[in-house]
Design a protein around this motif. Structure first.
Motif, PDB file in Angstrom:
ATOM      1  N   PHE A   1      -4.743   0.866   0.073  1.00 29.67           N
ATOM      2  CA  PHE A   1      -5.220   0.690  -1.294  1.00 29.67           C
ATOM      3  C   PHE A   1      -5.988  -0.629  -1.360  1.00 29.67           C
ATOM      4  CE2 PHE A   1      -2.551   4.180  -2.060  1.00 29.67           C
ATOM      5  CZ  PHE A   1      -2.767   4.659  -3.348  1.00 29.67           C
ATOM      6  N   VAL A   2      -7.237  -0.550  -1.764  1.00 29.64           N
ATOM      7  CA  VAL A   2      -8.131  -1.715  -1.721  1.00 29.64           C
ATOM      8  C   VAL A   2      -7.935  -2.602  -2.939  1.00 29.64           C
ATOM      9  CG1 VAL A   2     -10.531  -2.484  -1.629  1.00 29.64           C
ATOM     10  CG2 VAL A   2      -9.826  -0.433  -0.370  1.00 29.64           C
ATOM     11  N   LYS A   3      -7.867  -3.904  -2.713  1.00 29.98           N
ATOM     12  CA  LYS A   3      -7.790  -4.874  -3.800  1.00 29.98           C
ATOM     13  C   LYS A   3      -9.154  -5.468  -4.117  1.00 29.98           C
ATOM     14  CE  LYS A   3      -5.608  -8.865  -3.117  1.00 29.98           C
ATOM     15  NZ  LYS A   3      -4.481  -9.829  -3.002  1.00 29.98           N
ATOM     16  N   GLN A   4      -9.924  -5.715  -3.051  1.00 32.09           N
ATOM     17  CA  GLN A   4     -11.219  -6.363  -3.260  1.00 32.09           C
ATOM     18  C   GLN A   4     -12.121  -6.074  -2.069  1.00 32.09           C
ATOM     19  OE1 GLN A   4     -12.593  -9.243  -1.574  1.00 32.09           O
ATOM     20  NE2 GLN A   4     -14.270  -9.645  -3.010  1.00 32.09           N
ATOM     21  N   ALA A   5     -13.429  -5.957  -2.326  1.00 27.91           N
ATOM     22  CA  ALA A   5     -14.386  -5.743  -1.243  1.00 27.91           C
ATOM     23  C   ALA A   5     -15.640  -6.561  -1.505  1.00 27.91           C
ATOM     24  CB  ALA A   5     -14.740  -4.265  -1.124  1.00 27.91           C
TER      25      ALA A   5
ATOM     26  N   ASN B   1       3.036  10.245  -8.734  1.00 25.26           N
ATOM     27  CA  ASN B   1       3.530  10.656 -10.045  1.00 25.26           C
ATOM     28  C   ASN B   1       2.448  11.266 -10.921  1.00 25.26           C
ATOM     29  OD1 ASN B   1       6.204   9.749  -9.603  1.00 25.26           O
ATOM     30  ND2 ASN B   1       5.604   7.641 -10.111  1.00 25.26           N
ATOM     31  N   SER B   2       1.194  10.966 -10.625  1.00 22.27           N
ATOM     32  CA  SER B   2       0.117  11.467 -11.477  1.00 22.27           C
ATOM     33  C   SER B   2      -1.099  11.989 -10.721  1.00 22.27           C
ATOM     34  CB  SER B   2      -0.343  10.361 -12.445  1.00 22.27           C
ATOM     35  OG  SER B   2      -0.771   9.213 -11.720  1.00 22.27           O
ATOM     36  N   LEU B   3      -1.241  11.625  -9.457  1.00 28.46           N
ATOM     37  CA  LEU B   3      -2.389  12.063  -8.668  1.00 28.46           C
ATOM     38  C   LEU B   3      -1.947  13.059  -7.607  1.00 28.46           C
ATOM     39  CD1 LEU B   3      -4.187   8.629  -8.089  1.00 28.46           C
ATOM     40  CD2 LEU B   3      -4.796  10.397  -9.758  1.00 28.46           C
ATOM     41  N   LEU B   4      -2.670  14.149  -7.461  1.00 30.17           N
ATOM     42  CA  LEU B   4      -2.345  15.153  -6.455  1.00 30.17           C
ATOM     43  C   LEU B   4      -2.354  14.524  -5.071  1.00 30.17           C
ATOM     44  CD1 LEU B   4      -1.816  18.182  -5.932  1.00 30.17           C
ATOM     45  CD2 LEU B   4      -4.287  18.464  -5.645  1.00 30.17           C
ATOM     46  N   ASP B   5      -1.231  14.632  -4.369  1.00 25.35           N
ATOM     47  CA  ASP B   5      -1.059  14.044  -3.039  1.00 25.35           C
ATOM     48  C   ASP B   5      -1.140  12.517  -3.047  1.00 25.35           C
ATOM     49  OD1 ASP B   5      -0.509  16.331  -1.653  1.00 25.35           O
ATOM     50  OD2 ASP B   5      -2.567  16.710  -1.034  1.00 25.35           O
ATOM     51  N   GLY B   6      -1.086  11.908  -4.237  1.00 28.29           N
ATOM     52  CA  GLY B   6      -1.074  10.456  -4.317  1.00 28.29           C
ATOM     53  C   GLY B   6      -2.410   9.779  -4.115  1.00 28.29           C
ATOM     54  N   VAL B   7      -3.511  10.532  -4.236  1.00 29.78           N
ATOM     55  CA  VAL B   7      -4.848   9.980  -4.029  1.00 29.78           C
ATOM     56  C   VAL B   7      -5.830  10.582  -5.031  1.00 29.78           C
ATOM     57  CG1 VAL B   7      -4.654   9.338  -1.595  1.00 29.78           C
ATOM     58  CG2 VAL B   7      -5.152  11.706  -2.198  1.00 29.78           C
ATOM     59  N   PRO B   8      -6.910   9.858  -5.386  1.00 30.89           N
ATOM     60  CA  PRO B   8      -7.898  10.403  -6.317  1.00 30.89           C
ATOM     61  C   PRO B   8      -8.620  11.631  -5.767  1.00 30.89           C
ATOM     62  CG  PRO B   8      -8.111   8.019  -6.151  1.00 30.89           C
ATOM     63  CD  PRO B   8      -7.167   8.447  -5.062  1.00 30.89           C
ATOM     64  N   MET B   9      -8.891  11.657  -4.472  1.00 32.57           N
ATOM     65  CA  MET B   9      -9.539  12.794  -3.814  1.00 32.57           C
ATOM     66  C   MET B   9      -8.726  13.166  -2.582  1.00 32.57           C
ATOM     67  SD  MET B   9     -13.570  11.790  -4.082  1.00 32.57           S
ATOM     68  CE  MET B   9     -14.338  11.512  -5.680  1.00 32.57           C
TER      69      MET B   9
ATOM     70  N   CYS C   1       0.842  -1.199   0.000  1.00 29.38           N
ATOM     71  CA  CYS C   1       0.000   0.000   0.000  1.00 29.38           C
ATOM     72  C   CYS C   1       0.875   1.246   0.000  1.00 29.38           C
ATOM     73  CB  CYS C   1      -0.925   0.007   1.217  1.00 29.38           C
ATOM     74  SG  CYS C   1      -2.267  -1.193   1.139  1.00 29.38           S
ATOM     75  N   ARG C   2       1.951   1.196   0.766  1.00 27.69           N
ATOM     76  CA  ARG C   2       2.883   2.333   0.799  1.00 27.69           C
ATOM     77  C   ARG C   2       3.514   2.553  -0.584  1.00 27.69           C
ATOM     78  NH1 ARG C   2       4.099   7.022   3.514  1.00 27.69           N
ATOM     79  NH2 ARG C   2       6.187   7.672   2.904  1.00 27.69           N
ATOM     80  N   ASP C   3       3.897   1.454  -1.236  1.00 29.19           N
ATOM     81  CA  ASP C   3       4.491   1.551  -2.565  1.00 29.19           C
ATOM     82  C   ASP C   3       3.488   2.117  -3.567  1.00 29.19           C
ATOM     83  OD1 ASP C   3       6.584   0.812  -4.632  1.00 29.19           O
ATOM     84  OD2 ASP C   3       4.894  -0.403  -5.320  1.00 29.19           O
ATOM     85  N   ALA C   4       2.241   1.680  -3.480  1.00 27.75           N
ATOM     86  CA  ALA C   4       1.203   2.187  -4.380  1.00 27.75           C
ATOM     87  C   ALA C   4       0.988   3.684  -4.162  1.00 27.75           C
ATOM     88  CB  ALA C   4      -0.104   1.426  -4.152  1.00 27.75           C
ATOM     89  N   PHE C   5       1.028   4.111  -2.911  1.00 24.90           N
ATOM     90  CA  PHE C   5       0.867   5.529  -2.574  1.00 24.90           C
ATOM     91  C   PHE C   5       1.989   6.362  -3.191  1.00 24.90           C
ATOM     92  CE2 PHE C   5       1.479   8.918   0.792  1.00 24.90           C
ATOM     93  CZ  PHE C   5       0.419   9.698   0.368  1.00 24.90           C
ATOM     94  N   GLU C   6       3.217   5.866  -3.115  1.00 24.98           N
ATOM     95  CA  GLU C   6       4.349   6.595  -3.686  1.00 24.98           C
ATOM     96  C   GLU C   6       4.256   6.657  -5.211  1.00 24.98           C
ATOM     97  OE1 GLU C   6       6.493   8.333  -2.021  1.00 24.98           O
ATOM     98  OE2 GLU C   6       5.608   7.697  -0.119  1.00 24.98           O
ATOM     99  N   ARG C   7       3.836   5.546  -5.847  1.00 24.36           N
ATOM    100  CA  ARG C   7       3.679   5.541  -7.303  1.00 24.36           C
ATOM    101  C   ARG C   7       2.570   6.479  -7.749  1.00 24.36           C
ATOM    102  NH1 ARG C   7       1.734   1.029  -9.100  1.00 24.36           N
ATOM    103  NH2 ARG C   7       1.564  -0.197  -7.185  1.00 24.36           N
ATOM    104  N   ALA C   8       1.513   6.549  -6.939  1.00 22.21           N
ATOM    105  CA  ALA C   8       0.369   7.396  -7.295  1.00 22.21           C
ATOM    106  C   ALA C   8       0.734   8.881  -7.297  1.00 22.21           C
ATOM    107  CB  ALA C   8      -0.780   7.145  -6.318  1.00 22.21           C
TER     108      ALA C   8
END
Length: 243
Positions: A61-65, A40-48, A31-38
């Motif tokens: 970061f959710v995989k399945q619910a 690169n294109s998302l403001l503050d690394g999140v969609p909102m 999840c930490r790695d996904a946050f850092e990758r995000a």
């Protein structure tokens, strides 16, 4: 009977917080790695932007619910007490909904025109809530904007009223708070680039303060009061019985 005040050991609290944060980071490396990758294109690394406000240093970061649970990228399973902020109160991905949505996908989903399902939804809302007419909004924010416009049109009154540190989406008029004196309204410090200062459009009082509410409504210039059943933006603040 005298009450003995218990003083919180802030240094001990900081130590416990640091330990829990370290454990969170250890248990969620993907999840930490996904946050850092995000980032690169998302403001503050999140969609909102509010998704960043997560205790532990980064969001999950959710995989399945499914149902009342979700699983993150690190395969840690959680009981979901948020449920999409009430959008999934029947649980995530109920089979009956998944089946119908899958069927509808084959028939198109963005017509920009109504279909017969819309009639069923309108009739059912009318039956359930007793209001004769309905309009569909994209979000709760849009619904509030529509409501305020209609209220102002009907009442011919210019003001709205909200409660201190309420949450009503991104409705511009709602970003107003009380100053330190507890009386003077001022624009929230986090309100970036407001179209107009909300103190020109909005009155604000403390939740559960009946006298302040009565004073604010007395001039007869308030078109609508935006109110949550319980305050949720600053913790959970329940209404008093007389409120």
């Amino acid at each position: 009977m005298s009450q003995q005040l218990v003083q919180i050991d802030r240094e001990h609290l900081k130590k416990l917080y640091a330990e829990e944060e370290a454990l969170f980071l250890k248990n969620h490396p993907k999840c930490r790695d996904a946050f850092e990758r995000a980032k690169n294109s998302l403001l503050d690394g999140v969609p909102m932007h509010w998704m960043k406000k997560w205790t532990g240093g980064h969001p999950l970061f959710v995989k399945q619910a499914k149902g009342g649970h979700f699983t993150d990228l690190d395969d840690v399973k959680f009981i979901d007490f948020c449920l999409g902020d009430t959008g999934s109160m029947t649980g995530h991905s109920p089979d009956v909904v998944v089946d119908f949505v899958s069927k509808q996908l084959n028939n198109g989903i963005t017509y920009m025109l109504p279909n017969e399902n819309a009639i069923w939804v309108g009739d059912d809302l009318k039956k359930r809530f007793g209001l004769p007419y309905w309009q569909v909004a994209v979000s709760a924010t849009d619904a509030n904007r529509f409501t305020l416009r209609i209220a102002r049109h009907i009442t011919k009154r210019p003001k709205i009223l909200v409660f201190n540190y309420c949450y009503h989406g991104t409705v511009d008029e709602a970003f107003v708070t009380l100053a330190d004196d507890g009386v003077t309204a001022e624009c929230r410090a986090t309100n970036i680039g407001p179209q107009t200062n909300p103190t020109n459009t909005t009155k604000v009082v403390e939740f559960n303060d009946v006298e302040a509410l009565e004073r604010a409504l007395a001039p007869g210039d308030v078109a609508a009061v935006l109110c949550e059943p319980a305050m949720t933006n600053i913790g959970i603040v329940l209404p008093h019985q007389d409120f």
